[in-house]
Design a protein around this motif. Structure first.
Motif, PDB file in Angstrom:
ATOM      1  N   PRO A 264       0.810  -1.223   0.000  1.00 48.78           N
ATOM      2  CA  PRO A 264       0.000   0.000   0.000  1.00 48.78           C
ATOM      3  C   PRO A 264       0.843   1.274   0.000  1.00 48.78           C
ATOM      4  O   PRO A 264       0.349   2.352  -0.330  1.00 48.78           O
ATOM      5  CB  PRO A 264      -0.830  -0.099   1.290  1.00 48.78           C
ATOM      6  N   HIS A 265       2.115   1.168   0.376  1.00 40.74           N
ATOM      7  CA  HIS A 265       2.931   2.395   0.540  1.00 40.74           C
ATOM      8  C   HIS A 265       3.886   2.667  -0.617  1.00 40.74           C
ATOM      9  O   HIS A 265       4.282   3.805  -0.832  1.00 40.74           O
ATOM     10  CB  HIS A 265       3.715   2.317   1.856  1.00 40.74           C
ATOM     11  N   GLN A 266       4.281   1.634  -1.322  1.00 40.18           N
ATOM     12  CA  GLN A 266       5.160   1.789  -2.499  1.00 40.18           C
ATOM     13  C   GLN A 266       6.438   2.572  -2.197  1.00 40.18           C
ATOM     14  O   GLN A 266       6.874   3.422  -2.979  1.00 40.18           O
ATOM     15  CB  GLN A 266       4.385   2.465  -3.652  1.00 40.18           C
ATOM     16  N   GLU A 267       7.039   2.253  -1.029  1.00 43.57           N
ATOM     17  CA  GLU A 267       8.236   2.997  -0.604  1.00 43.57           C
ATOM     18  C   GLU A 267       9.372   2.905  -1.629  1.00 43.57           C
ATOM     19  O   GLU A 267      10.084   3.874  -1.865  1.00 43.57           O
ATOM     20  CB  GLU A 267       8.757   2.456   0.733  1.00 43.57           C
ATOM     21  N   ASN A 268       9.565   1.690  -2.230  1.00 45.61           N
ATOM     22  CA  ASN A 268      10.710   1.521  -3.145  1.00 45.61           C
ATOM     23  C   ASN A 268      10.557   2.387  -4.389  1.00 45.61           C
ATOM     24  O   ASN A 268      11.493   3.045  -4.835  1.00 45.61           O
ATOM     25  CB  ASN A 268      10.862   0.055  -3.566  1.00 45.61           C
ATOM     26  N   VAL A 269       9.342   2.373  -4.943  1.00 49.20           N
ATOM     27  CA  VAL A 269       9.090   3.202  -6.126  1.00 49.20           C
ATOM     28  C   VAL A 269       9.276   4.678  -5.747  1.00 49.20           C
ATOM     29  O   VAL A 269       9.917   5.453  -6.470  1.00 49.20           O
ATOM     30  CB  VAL A 269       7.646   2.967  -6.652  1.00 49.20           C
ATOM     31  N   LYS A 270       8.734   5.050  -4.579  1.00 48.89           N
ATOM     32  CA  LYS A 270       8.826   6.461  -4.160  1.00 48.89           C
ATOM     33  C   LYS A 270      10.290   6.893  -3.986  1.00 48.89           C
ATOM     34  O   LYS A 270      10.667   7.992  -4.378  1.00 48.89           O
ATOM     35  CB  LYS A 270       8.069   6.666  -2.849  1.00 48.89           C
ATOM     36  N   GLN A 271      11.104   6.001  -3.402  1.00 50.58           N
ATOM     37  CA  GLN A 271      12.506   6.379  -3.187  1.00 50.58           C
ATOM     38  C   GLN A 271      13.217   6.628  -4.525  1.00 50.58           C
ATOM     39  O   GLN A 271      13.960   7.595  -4.670  1.00 50.58           O
ATOM     40  CB  GLN A 271      13.233   5.282  -2.388  1.00 50.58           C
ATOM     41  N   LEU A 272      12.946   5.771  -5.515  1.00 48.63           N
ATOM     42  CA  LEU A 272      13.598   5.956  -6.823  1.00 48.63           C
ATOM     43  C   LEU A 272      13.111   7.244  -7.488  1.00 48.63           C
ATOM     44  O   LEU A 272      13.880   7.949  -8.154  1.00 48.63           O
ATOM     45  CB  LEU A 272      13.345   4.745  -7.721  1.00 48.63           C
TER      46      LEU A 272
END
Ligand SMILES: Cc1ncc(COP(=O)(O)O)c(C=O)c1O
Length: 413
Positions: free
Chosen positions: A80-88
């Motif tokens: 639900p948070h998509q941290e990896n995509v957001k970091q890139l």
């Protein structure tokens, strides 16, 4: 060193957020806290995705999907948070300001990701403009979804046209400032940079001026769908760490060539991003989308993207040179900071811009010549306007030939 926060002194996030959204208790799932183990919390199907099972021979299509790893884990809800995509995405937009001491780097807390930027447009309106009460401001000619989303949400649209007399159709920042001074019920300003259909960048000073409006309380949304076709460093996304009243929207649909995965991005202050994330559907970004987005944002994906941008920019230069040589093609109305051009069609060679002729050309190209472009002749400041997306070398050759042939037919009939 401390970095100055330059937000308008009038900005009060609570006052412009819809009361029901402020009071919202966001949906929470067990997976927010626990992601690994025997996962029996979300009523998923532990036996696997039905597109394949170990007992059924795989078709060639499915087999290649399985070996690509794309469909592994599809029986599970996505992150639900998509941290990896957001970091890139943060790394991508932090890069041009690396080493600049007056810019705070973006972090995943600055992000909300949506099902294309079209979902971002809608989510922003749903958070910050109350139906039947608040308004939003747009600057036509501009992207049509702003007013469609406003209408769906019963939010009135106030318009301040771009400067229709000036070359490149620039923003009239002073007129926008005046409109905001006059009407406190405007909660959102939607600006498009580079503009669709103008392909012109909005200058950063104008954006900063509106963001620092001394009395207006609201949020400025800059839609940068086409920003990677503009000179490097043109994005104002890094400014969300200085202006709490700024949202910058981007998308993987254009320069990344990933329109099919539907991934839109909003950069904002952590407080604004939190509100947007509270409102979104819990699993709005599918696993397929995030797997492919991670590939697109990897070093090899970015290098492919930059190669494609170079090719598009090269073809754009070709169209800028070749189109005006065709009798009946007038001026380019907008700028050239995008992957499309807005060009005027004349009523006769060396004549005046004509929307009926542009419409006839548009329809004939689509119906008889197999070439689809976009008629924009009804938009303010776009008399005789056709918007042409830059295609491949081969597509552009066909386009140039068909336009030449069709205009000659139209003029001789
Ligand atoms: C200015 C602008 N913003 C947003 C979009 C939609 O982007 P997405 O595919 O991310 O929904 C478009 C699509 O053409 C566009 O022109």
């Amino acid at each position: 060193m401390t970095v100055a926060n330059l937000t308008s002194p009038a900005f009060d996030l609570k006052a412009i957020t819809r009361p029901n959204i402020l009071q919202l208790e966001p949906y929470r799932c067990a997976r927010d806290d626990y992601k690994t183990g025997v996962l029996l919390d979300a009523n998923e199907n532990a036996y696997g995705p039905s597109v394949y099972t170990s007992s059924v021979a795989l078709s060639r299509d499915v087999s290649s999907l399985v070996s690509s790893g794309l469909i592994a884990g599809l029986n599970r809800y996505p992150d639900p948070h998509q941290e990896n995509v957001k970091q890139l995405l943060c790394n991508l937009r932090n890069a041009p300001s690396k080493g600049k001491s007056d810019i705070i780097p973006l972090t995943p807390d600055n992000l909300y990701v949506g099902v294309g930027s079209d979902e971002c447009v809608d989510t922003i309106i749903r958070c910050f403009a109350a139906p039947g009460r608040d308004k939003m401001l747009t600057c036509p000619p501009t992207y049509g979804m702003y007013s469609v989303s406003a209408q769906i949400n019963d939010v009135e649209v106030v318009t301040v046209n771009l400067d229709l007399e000036a070359k490149g159709l620039p923003l009239r920042a002073d007129k926008v400032m005046e409109a905001l001074s006059r009407d406190a019920s405007i909660h959102l300003v939607y600006l498009c940079s580079p503009g669709n259909p103008t392909a012109s960048l909005i200058d950063t000073e104008s954006i900063e001026k509106i963001l620092a409006h001394p009395t207006w309380n609201g949020i400025v949304v800059i839609d940068e769908a086409y920003i990677d076709f503009s000179p490097v460093g043109s994005s104002v996304a890094p400014l969300v760490t200085k202006f709490d009243n700024l949202i910058v929207m981007q998308t993987l649909s254009k320069a990344f060539g990933m329109a099919g995965i539907r991934l839109g991005v909003s950069y904002a202050s952590p407080a604004v991003a939190r509100i947007l994330n509270n409102v979104k559907a819990p699993y709005n970004i599918s696993s397929l989308t995030s797997t492919l987005a991670l590939k697109a944002l990897s070093p090899s994906g970015l290098s492919n993207m930059y190669k494609n941008i170079d090719a598009i920019v090269h073809q754009r230069a070709r169209l800028l040179e070749e189109l005006p040589k065709i009798p009946g093609i007038g001026n380019f109305i907008g700028g050239n900071a995008s992957n499309f051009l807005l060009v005027q069609i004349l009523d006769k060679p060396n004549g005046v811009p004509s929307s009926p002729t542009a419409l006839r050309l548009y329809e004939t190209l689509a119906e008889s010549k197999g070439v689809v472009i976009r008629y924009r002749g009804k938009e303010p400041g776009c008399v005789g306007g056709l918007r042409i997306t830059v295609g491949t070398e081969e597509e552009n050759s066909i386009l140039l030939e068909k336009i030449k042939e069709t205009l000659a037919d139209i003029y001789s009939s």
